[in-house]
Design a protein around this motif. Structure first.
Motif, mmCIF file in Angstrom:
data_model
loop_
_atom_site.group_PDB
_atom_site.id
_atom_site.type_symbol
_atom_site.label_atom_id
_atom_site.label_comp_id
_atom_site.label_asym_id
_atom_site.label_seq_id
_atom_site.Cartn_x
_atom_site.Cartn_y
_atom_site.Cartn_z
ATOM 1 N N GLY A 296 12.119 45.482 -3.534
ATOM 2 C CA GLY A 296 13.159 46.407 -3.953
ATOM 3 C C GLY A 296 14.528 45.777 -4.099
ATOM 4 O O GLY A 296 15.431 46.372 -4.701
ATOM 5 N N PHE A 297 14.719 44.580 -3.574
ATOM 6 C CA PHE A 297 15.992 43.893 -3.753
ATOM 7 C C PHE A 297 16.083 43.250 -5.135
ATOM 8 O O PHE A 297 17.179 43.029 -5.640
ATOM 9 N N GLU A 298 14.929 42.949 -5.734
ATOM 10 C CA GLU A 298 14.937 42.387 -7.096
ATOM 11 C C GLU A 298 15.034 43.520 -8.122
ATOM 12 O O GLU A 298 15.918 43.513 -8.975
ATOM 13 N N SER A 299 14.137 44.492 -8.026
ATOM 14 C CA SER A 299 14.178 45.701 -8.847
ATOM 15 C C SER A 299 13.673 46.858 -8.001
ATOM 16 O O SER A 299 12.750 46.690 -7.212
ATOM 17 N N LYS A 322 21.276 36.846 -4.627
ATOM 18 C CA LYS A 322 22.680 36.687 -4.225
ATOM 19 C C LYS A 322 22.987 37.431 -2.932
ATOM 20 O O LYS A 322 23.860 37.004 -2.163
ATOM 21 N N LEU A 323 22.278 38.534 -2.680
ATOM 22 C CA LEU A 323 22.462 39.242 -1.415
ATOM 23 C C LEU A 323 22.116 38.335 -0.247
ATOM 24 O O LEU A 323 22.874 38.232 0.730
ATOM 25 N N ASP A 340 6.199 41.667 0.749
ATOM 26 C CA ASP A 340 6.162 41.575 -0.709
ATOM 27 C C ASP A 340 4.866 42.142 -1.276
ATOM 28 O O ASP A 340 4.360 41.665 -2.300
ATOM 29 N N LEU A 341 4.320 43.170 -0.621
ATOM 30 C CA LEU A 341 3.084 43.781 -1.104
ATOM 31 C C LEU A 341 3.397 44.744 -2.244
ATOM 32 O O LEU A 341 4.518 45.195 -2.416
ATOM 33 N N GLY A 342 2.380 45.082 -3.024
ATOM 34 C CA GLY A 342 2.562 46.045 -4.104
ATOM 35 C C GLY A 342 2.760 45.381 -5.450
ATOM 36 O O GLY A 342 2.421 44.211 -5.653
ATOM 37 N N PHE A 343 3.319 46.148 -6.391
ATOM 38 C CA PHE A 343 3.508 45.684 -7.769
ATOM 39 C C PHE A 343 4.605 44.621 -7.816
ATOM 40 O O PHE A 343 5.766 44.901 -7.556
ATOM 41 N N LEU A 344 4.225 43.386 -8.144
ATOM 42 C CA LEU A 344 5.175 42.275 -8.150
ATOM 43 C C LEU A 344 5.273 41.674 -9.548
ATOM 44 O O LEU A 344 4.269 41.477 -10.225
ATOM 45 N N THR A 345 6.496 41.370 -9.952
ATOM 46 C CA THR A 345 6.732 40.709 -11.233
ATOM 47 C C THR A 345 7.029 39.240 -10.982
ATOM 48 O O THR A 345 7.212 38.809 -9.840
ATOM 49 N N GLU A 350 9.829 34.737 -7.994
ATOM 50 C CA GLU A 350 10.886 33.718 -8.033
ATOM 51 C C GLU A 350 11.923 33.962 -6.944
ATOM 52 O O GLU A 350 12.400 33.013 -6.309
ATOM 53 N N MET A 351 12.307 35.233 -6.721
ATOM 54 C CA MET A 351 13.272 35.561 -5.669
ATOM 55 C C MET A 351 12.728 35.164 -4.299
ATOM 56 O O MET A 351 13.445 34.586 -3.471
ATOM 57 N N LEU A 352 11.445 35.480 -4.039
ATOM 58 C CA LEU A 352 10.847 35.140 -2.755
ATOM 59 C C LEU A 352 10.811 33.630 -2.555
ATOM 60 O O LEU A 352 11.157 33.119 -1.481
ATOM 61 N N GLU A 353 10.410 32.909 -3.612
ATOM 62 C CA GLU A 353 10.328 31.444 -3.495
ATOM 63 C C GLU A 353 11.708 30.837 -3.250
ATOM 64 O O GLU A 353 11.868 29.929 -2.435
ATOM 65 N N GLU A 354 12.710 31.375 -3.939
ATOM 66 C CA GLU A 354 14.062 30.857 -3.773
ATOM 67 C C GLU A 354 14.610 31.158 -2.383
ATOM 68 O O GLU A 354 15.371 30.377 -1.813
#
Length: 500
Positions: A296-299, A322-323, A340-345, A350-354
């Motif tokens: 939810g922090f990405e979208s 950035k948060l 990070d479960l559920g519908f992932l884009t 990329e956000m998780l890896e970063e």
């Protein structure tokens, strides 16, 4: 990061003669069990006060502790209560279920007696506690006192002067409700004192506590009432859009959570002050913080307020990495697990890896034909935390009975499950043997409990968060069996120490 393992078991599920698990001797006994079973982590659900529906994910405050968890026997030792008083109340007839209706009436009546005695002999450190926590405690205590004065009504139904927090109205309420406001502060003092004692006990024995932080807060909370500009509300403080999840293979209507959404543009302007305060507090309360609904922090999914289902929502961009860069710059590197479960884009990946935070793997999802995620153990990476199931899933044995037959057959084939070993032990073997750095199993699965041990069925009310472990359920045979598994798969603390 070294290989390790832990157990998911909420405070409420601990045995107790008084209706619900607490921060007393049974919690310490559970820590002792974890040590004997060569575990490294105790994971709990959110420990904040529960509101309507009894969910720890819908709370009156994201900073306060749940008064139900205050141990009554400790209060007896401190002469704030007597054992006779504690035993004079009804706490429920089934020791394996929490009766929240009875708790709501009886626990607070009893705690008021403790408060009256507390007032006659106030500890020296009480005032310092109130000062150290005043950035949330004052608002929370007044909020709860006002809720009581309004017979439990949501703050959105209070008179305008109080809803809009006009200074004169707040000052008058503080004076009129001084004693009741003090009651809620004292309960937090007692909770934090007992929590810190338990955490110290666990840490001294090598057990780290993983705490759960929901991404959203409840509309009817001190968080929103005291900080309305941080949330997506109109000029009358009514939500414009609310949180949830879109329809998927699990739900035709999606999930309508109803939480107010964050005004990320406003939060960015003050450099995410509210989130920094929240994670700073949580990282002190827990050793590791699991952030729920990390994607939810990405979208995030926004549903128009007033809609009855989640069908007509839309995805909107969140603050992204950035948060967390801003948080790390101010607070340092925190120990965080990203749910990070559920519908992932691809953007979420990329956000998780970063971020570098470990994500979650759920082995039960690996065999669910409705789930598109990549949850088969041979696809895991080291920087992850693997679970057999979470509070939102059925237990392993419950799933084996209710899942579609082809899914169960696939699990049996892939994990080489057999009745002699026990299907639940076979699935947990898949968890412990995986390459994920950390492996977490639920206490229900260790005890081989069926669907009656399920903590939560999403989108349902009135039957969740109730399961409790029977007294004496843990024995030396169970401990030995767990030790054998974690040693076999290199997850025992002494093995990690030797590797270091």
């Amino acid at each position: 990061m070294m290989r390790s393992s832990g157990v998911l078991m909420h405070i409420s599920s601990l045995p107790s003669p008084y209706g619900i698990g607490t921060l007393g001797k049974e919690a310490e006994k559970f820590v002792d069990f974890l040590v004997k079973a060569e575990q490294s982590y105790w994971q709990v659900l959110p420990i904040c006060p529960t509101s309507y529906g009894d969910s720890p994910y819908q709370s009156f405050s994201s900073f306060a502790g749940n008064p139900y968890f205050i141990d009554l026997e400790k209060l007896c030792k401190e002469k704030l209560l007597t054992r006779k008083e504690c035993q004079s109340y009804e706490w429920g007839k089934d020791i394996t279920r929490v009766d929240y209706g009875i708790l709501y009436v009886n626990r607070y009546e009893l705690l008021h007696k403790a408060f009256d005695r507390f007032q006659k002999n106030i500890p020296e450190d009480y005032e310092a506690f109130c000062q150290n926590q005043e950035d949330w405690l004052d608002d929370y205590a007044l909020f709860m006192a006002l809720k009581d004065a309004h017979e439990g009504a949501a703050w959105s139904e209070w008179e305008e002067d109080l809803r809009l927090r006009r200074e004169e109205a707040l000052q008058k309420a503080g004076e009129d409700l001084k004693e009741e406001t003090e009651f809620w502060k004292v309960l937090q003092y007692l909770f934090y004192k007992q929590w810190n004692s338990l955490k110290t006990y666990a840490n001294d024995k090598g057990i780290r506590i993983i705490g759960d932080v929901p991404i959203y807060v409840a509309m009817d909370s001190a968080d929103v009432w005291a900080n309305p500009s941080q949330f997506y509300l109109d000029e009358n403080l009514v939500p414009i859009d609310v949180a949830g999840c879109p329809p998927d293979a699990f739900s035709d209507d999606g999930q309508l959570w109803g939480n107010p959404l964050f005004r990320w543009d406003v939060m960015e302007q003050d450099d995410y002050r509210w989130w920094k305060k929240r994670l700073d507090k949580m990282s002190k309360l827990f050793d590791v913080v699991r952030i729920d609904h990390f994607r939810g922090f990405e979208s995030y999914y926004a549903i128009p307020f007033g809609h009855k289902t989640a069908k007509n929502g839309e995805w909107r961009k969140g603050p992204g990495i950035k948060l967390f860069r801003s948080i790390e710059k101010e607070l340092g590197r925190l120990d965080i697990i990203a749910e990070d479960l559920g519908f992932l884009t691809e953007a979420v990946h990329e956000m998780l890896e970063e971020s570098g935070y470990p994500g979650m793997k759920l082995i039960q999802f690996a065999f669910d034909s409705r789930e598109d995620g990549d949850y088969l153990p041979h696809n895991y990476n080291n920087n992850s935390v693997v679970y057999a199931g979470t509070h939102d899933n059925d237990t392993i044995l419950g799933w084996m009975k209710t899942a579609p037959r082809p899914c169960v057959a696939f699990a049996k084939d892939y994990l080489n499950l057999n009745k002699d070993e026990g299907y639940h032990w076979g699935v947990m073997r898949g968890v412990w043997s995986s390459v994920s750095d950390t492996a977490i199993v639920t206490m229900q699965d260790l005890l081989g409990i069926g669907s009656e041990g399920r903590m939560n069925t999403p989108s349902t009310l009135g039957c969740n968060w109730m399961w409790r472990m029977k007294p004496g359920a843990v024995d030396s045979k169970l401990v030995r069996r767990i030790c054998k598994q974690v040693e076999l798969y290199g997850r025992a603390p002494k093995q990690a120490g030797a590797a270091e």
